[in-house]
Design a protein around this motif. Structure first.
Motif, mmCIF file in Angstrom:
data_model
loop_
_atom_site.group_PDB
_atom_site.id
_atom_site.type_symbol
_atom_site.label_atom_id
_atom_site.label_comp_id
_atom_site.label_asym_id
_atom_site.label_seq_id
_atom_site.Cartn_x
_atom_site.Cartn_y
_atom_site.Cartn_z
ATOM 1 N N TYR A 15 0.857 -1.180 0.000
ATOM 2 C CA TYR A 15 0.000 0.000 0.000
ATOM 3 C C TYR A 15 0.893 1.229 0.000
ATOM 4 C CZ TYR A 15 -3.953 3.039 1.176
ATOM 5 O OH TYR A 15 -4.910 4.016 1.148
ATOM 6 N N GLU A 16 0.341 2.346 -0.430
ATOM 7 C CA GLU A 16 1.140 3.571 -0.580
ATOM 8 C C GLU A 16 1.482 4.215 0.770
ATOM 9 O OE1 GLU A 16 -2.439 6.751 -1.435
ATOM 10 O OE2 GLU A 16 -2.037 5.175 -2.901
ATOM 11 N N LYS A 17 0.778 3.828 1.819
ATOM 12 C CA LYS A 17 1.034 4.374 3.153
ATOM 13 C C LYS A 17 1.108 3.239 4.171
ATOM 14 C CE LYS A 17 -2.499 7.405 2.847
ATOM 15 N NZ LYS A 17 -3.394 8.533 3.218
ATOM 16 N N GLY A 18 1.626 3.570 5.362
ATOM 17 C CA GLY A 18 1.681 2.594 6.445
ATOM 18 C C GLY A 18 1.289 3.268 7.745
ATOM 19 N N LEU A 19 1.183 2.466 8.798
ATOM 20 C CA LEU A 19 0.741 2.997 10.087
ATOM 21 C C LEU A 19 1.928 3.511 10.891
ATOM 22 C CD1 LEU A 19 -1.938 0.304 10.931
ATOM 23 C CD2 LEU A 19 -2.326 2.661 10.182
ATOM 24 N N LEU A 20 1.720 4.677 11.497
ATOM 25 C CA LEU A 20 2.759 5.338 12.284
ATOM 26 C C LEU A 20 2.678 4.851 13.725
ATOM 27 C CD1 LEU A 20 4.933 7.581 12.263
ATOM 28 C CD2 LEU A 20 3.123 9.191 12.889
ATOM 29 N N GLY A 21 3.850 4.522 14.293
ATOM 30 C CA GLY A 21 3.871 4.103 15.690
ATOM 31 C C GLY A 21 5.275 3.768 16.137
ATOM 32 N N HIS A 22 5.419 3.522 17.436
ATOM 33 C CA HIS A 22 6.721 3.211 18.029
ATOM 34 C C HIS A 22 7.170 1.810 17.596
ATOM 35 C CE1 HIS A 22 9.928 3.639 20.948
ATOM 36 N NE2 HIS A 22 9.596 2.492 21.521
ATOM 37 N N SER A 23 6.215 0.877 17.576
ATOM 38 C CA SER A 23 6.469 -0.480 17.079
ATOM 39 C C SER A 23 6.174 -0.485 15.586
ATOM 40 C CB SER A 23 5.553 -1.470 17.808
ATOM 41 O OG SER A 23 4.201 -1.196 17.487
ATOM 42 N N ASP A 24 5.852 -1.655 15.038
ATOM 43 C CA ASP A 24 5.431 -1.685 13.630
ATOM 44 C C ASP A 24 4.004 -1.150 13.456
ATOM 45 O OD1 ASP A 24 3.803 -3.733 14.524
ATOM 46 O OD2 ASP A 24 4.765 -5.310 13.348
ATOM 47 N N ALA A 25 3.362 -0.787 14.584
ATOM 48 C CA ALA A 25 2.042 -0.114 14.581
ATOM 49 C C ALA A 25 0.927 -1.003 14.027
ATOM 50 C CB ALA A 25 2.108 1.218 13.823
ATOM 51 N N ASP A 26 1.063 -2.302 14.246
ATOM 52 C CA ASP A 26 0.038 -3.252 13.777
ATOM 53 C C ASP A 26 -1.202 -3.117 14.656
ATOM 54 O OD1 ASP A 26 -1.504 -5.559 13.216
ATOM 55 O OD2 ASP A 26 0.291 -6.673 12.625
ATOM 56 N N VAL A 27 -2.121 -2.315 14.174
ATOM 57 C CA VAL A 27 -3.269 -1.892 14.977
ATOM 58 C C VAL A 27 -4.164 -3.085 15.359
ATOM 59 C CG1 VAL A 27 -4.702 -1.347 12.958
ATOM 60 C CG2 VAL A 27 -5.018 -0.065 15.060
ATOM 61 N N LEU A 28 -4.251 -4.060 14.486
ATOM 62 C CA LEU A 28 -5.067 -5.244 14.771
ATOM 63 C C LEU A 28 -4.468 -6.043 15.931
ATOM 64 C CD1 LEU A 28 -7.191 -7.415 14.253
ATOM 65 C CD2 LEU A 28 -5.803 -8.225 12.334
ATOM 66 N N LEU A 29 -3.158 -6.250 15.885
ATOM 67 C CA LEU A 29 -2.529 -7.020 16.966
ATOM 68 C C LEU A 29 -2.542 -6.241 18.274
ATOM 69 C CD1 LEU A 29 0.455 -8.865 15.239
ATOM 70 C CD2 LEU A 29 -1.963 -9.480 15.395
ATOM 71 N N HIS A 30 -2.460 -4.914 18.199
ATOM 72 C CA HIS A 30 -2.536 -4.117 19.432
ATOM 73 C C HIS A 30 -3.911 -4.238 20.077
ATOM 74 C CE1 HIS A 30 1.018 -1.291 18.164
ATOM 75 N NE2 HIS A 30 1.323 -2.573 18.154
ATOM 76 N N ALA A 31 -4.962 -4.226 19.257
ATOM 77 C CA ALA A 31 -6.313 -4.408 19.795
ATOM 78 C C ALA A 31 -6.445 -5.789 20.433
ATOM 79 C CB ALA A 31 -7.347 -4.218 18.692
ATOM 80 N N LEU A 32 -5.849 -6.796 19.797
ATOM 81 C CA LEU A 32 -5.891 -8.149 20.359
ATOM 82 C C LEU A 32 -5.131 -8.228 21.681
ATOM 83 C CD1 LEU A 32 -5.464 -10.480 17.267
ATOM 84 C CD2 LEU A 32 -7.214 -10.717 19.044
ATOM 85 N N CYS A 33 -3.954 -7.592 21.740
ATOM 86 C CA CYS A 33 -3.190 -7.570 23.000
ATOM 87 C C CYS A 33 -4.036 -6.956 24.108
ATOM 88 C CB CYS A 33 -1.908 -6.750 22.847
ATOM 89 S SG CYS A 33 -0.597 -7.547 21.891
ATOM 90 N N ASP A 34 -4.694 -5.840 23.807
ATOM 91 C CA ASP A 34 -5.491 -5.165 24.838
ATOM 92 C C ASP A 34 -6.685 -6.023 25.261
ATOM 93 O OD1 ASP A 34 -4.361 -2.966 25.915
ATOM 94 O OD2 ASP A 34 -5.444 -1.510 24.692
ATOM 95 N N ALA A 35 -7.283 -6.740 24.318
ATOM 96 C CA ALA A 35 -8.390 -7.642 24.668
ATOM 97 C C ALA A 35 -7.895 -8.750 25.590
ATOM 98 C CB ALA A 35 -9.003 -8.224 23.401
ATOM 99 N N LEU A 36 -6.711 -9.286 25.292
ATOM 100 C CA LEU A 36 -6.135 -10.352 26.130
ATOM 101 C C LEU A 36 -5.783 -9.821 27.517
ATOM 102 C CD1 LEU A 36 -3.897 -11.983 23.399
ATOM 103 C CD2 LEU A 36 -5.707 -13.176 24.658
ATOM 104 N N PHE A 37 -5.144 -8.645 27.565
ATOM 105 C CA PHE A 37 -4.818 -8.049 28.869
ATOM 106 C C PHE A 37 -6.096 -7.797 29.663
ATOM 107 C CE2 PHE A 37 -0.714 -6.295 26.946
ATOM 108 C CZ PHE A 37 0.081 -7.194 27.621
ATOM 109 N N GLY A 38 -7.119 -7.306 28.968
ATOM 110 C CA GLY A 38 -8.371 -7.004 29.641
ATOM 111 C C GLY A 38 -9.020 -8.250 30.222
ATOM 112 N N ALA A 39 -9.072 -9.303 29.427
ATOM 113 C CA ALA A 39 -9.723 -10.532 29.889
ATOM 114 C C ALA A 39 -8.983 -11.135 31.081
ATOM 115 C CB ALA A 39 -9.799 -11.537 28.747
#
Ligand code: MG
Length: 158
Positions: A27-51
Motif C-alpha cells: 500500500y502507498e502508506k503505512g501505520l505510524l507508531g513506536h512499534s510496527d504499529a500493527d493496529v489489529l494485533l494491538h487491539a488483540l493484545c489489549d483484549a487479552l490483557f483485559g480478559a
C-alpha cells in the motif's frame, strides 16, 4: 471464562510499511507508531490483557521504552499471551474487526488468522478477522488512519 475487549487506532502516513495481523500489505502508506504499529494485533493484545485482568498494552509495553522501537507486534502478542498463560488462562476464541477505507483486507484474512493462531496456540477457525470501511465517513473514511476492535474469550485452565 473471562471476556476482554480491545480497541486501537493508528495514523496512516507515507514512508511506512503497512503491517496488519502480521502481514505486510502492499500500500502507498503505512501505520505510524513506536512499534510496527500493527493496529489489529494491538487491539488483540489489549483484549487479552483485559480478559486476564492485566491492565493494558500502554502499561505493559510503553512507547517510551527503546526496547519496543520498531518491534514486530507478533512479538508483543507472543509476550502478551505468555503473561495471560502465566495467569492460568487459555484462549477459547478471538473475533476482531479492522476499520479501513483502503486497502482491501479480504485477500489477507486467512494469513492474518494463521499468524495470530500460531502465536496464541490456537487454530485459524478460532481466530475470526473481519473488515469494514466507514463508508467514507470520518478520519478512517478520509484515509487518515486505520482502527481495530477485538474481543477474546479466555478459559481458566488451572
Ligand atoms: Mg497501538
Amino acid at each position: 471464562m473471562r471476556i476482554g475487549m480491545g480497541y486501537d487506532v493508528h495514523r496512516l502516513v507515507k514512508g511506512r510499511d503497512l503491517v496488519l495481523g502480521g502481514v505486510a500489505i502492499p500500500y502507498e502508506k503505512g501505520l505510524l507508531g513506536h512499534s510496527d504499529a500493527d493496529v489489529l494485533l494491538h487491539a488483540l493484545c489489549d483484549a487479552l490483557f483485559g480478559a486476564a485482568g492485566l491492565g493494558d498494552i500502554g502499561r505493559r509495553f510503553p512507547d517510551t521504552d527503546p526496547a519496543y522501537k520498531g518491534i514486530e507486534s507478533l512479538k508483543l502478542l507472543t509476550r502478551t499471551y505468555e503473561m495471560v498463560r502465566g495467569r492460568g488462562f487459555t484462549l477459547v476464541n478471538a473475533d476482531a474487526t479492522v476499520f479501513a477505507q483502503e486497502p482491501k483486507i479480504g485477500p489477507y484474512h486467512r494469513q492474518m488468522a494463521q499468524n495470530i493462531a500460531a502465536v496464541l496456540d490456537s487454530t485459524p477457525e478460532c481466530i475470526n478477522i473481519k473488515a469494514t470501511t466507514t463508508e467514507g465517513l470520518g478520519m478512517i473514511g478520509a484515509g487518515d488512519g486505520i482502527a481495530a476492535m477485538a474481543v477474546v474469550l479466555l478459559e481458566n485452565t488451572i
